[in-house]
Design an enzyme around this catalytic site. Sequence first.
Site, short mmCIF file in Angstrom:
data_model
loop_
_atom_site.label_atom_id
_atom_site.label_comp_id
_atom_site.label_asym_id
_atom_site.label_seq_id
_atom_site.Cartn_x
_atom_site.Cartn_y
_atom_site.Cartn_z
N HIS A 34 35.62 46.53 35.88
CA HIS A 34 36.95 45.74 36.37
C HIS A 34 36.25 44.43 36.59
O HIS A 34 35.27 44.02 36.78
CB HIS A 34 37.56 46.30 37.61
CG HIS A 34 36.53 46.28 38.79
ND1 HIS A 34 35.41 47.25 38.97
CD2 HIS A 34 36.35 45.34 39.69
CE1 HIS A 34 34.58 46.89 39.92
NE2 HIS A 34 35.29 45.85 40.54
N HIS A 115 33.86 38.14 36.13
CA HIS A 115 32.72 38.84 35.37
C HIS A 115 33.18 40.21 35.50
O HIS A 115 34.12 40.81 36.40
CB HIS A 115 31.54 38.61 36.17
CG HIS A 115 31.51 38.98 37.46
ND1 HIS A 115 31.81 38.50 38.72
CD2 HIS A 115 30.97 40.27 38.13
CE1 HIS A 115 31.52 39.24 39.81
NE2 HIS A 115 31.06 40.26 39.79
#
Length: 172
Positions: A34, A115
């Site tokens: 995620h 990220h």
Amino acid sequence: MKYGVAAFPSKKLQDIANSYRKRYDPHYELITPHMTLKDPFEVDASQIKEMAAEMRNIASRHKPFKLHATRVSTFSPVNTTLYFKVEPTAEIKGLHEDLNSDFFGGTSKHSFIPHITIGQKLSDTEHADVYGQLKMAGIDHEEIIDRVHLLYQLEDGSWTVYETFRLTGDDQ
């Protein structure tokens, strides 16, 4: 209870991330790959309906965004986390800012670096070795993210979706 907000990439990108996470991320079994949009925060159970209503409002103000994973990077020397760097578009930054308002416990403790984690808690030696290999392998993946998820943490430390919100941009 502890909550957070994340965007889940496509199965294709999750599979790529998991090919590394299985080996290099001790949190592999706690949450799927995620991009964190709001770090974990504490909310009393009595406030969650109000929190979800505000999430709906935020989702209605933001359009789907492009997630472009461009390379493997690291937070070294702060820690040994390895990740797919996501290009920080204006849409991603705007969504992050809305989710880090006073309503959601204020601003983040860390600078926002979009990220997807692929490894963490590595020894310095393992980090240097793995980072060198993954940096050469690289990543270049683009997709559109059209929903975000309010997550909560279970007693065993794993995270699960409380509610999903479609990004519509209808309320602009």
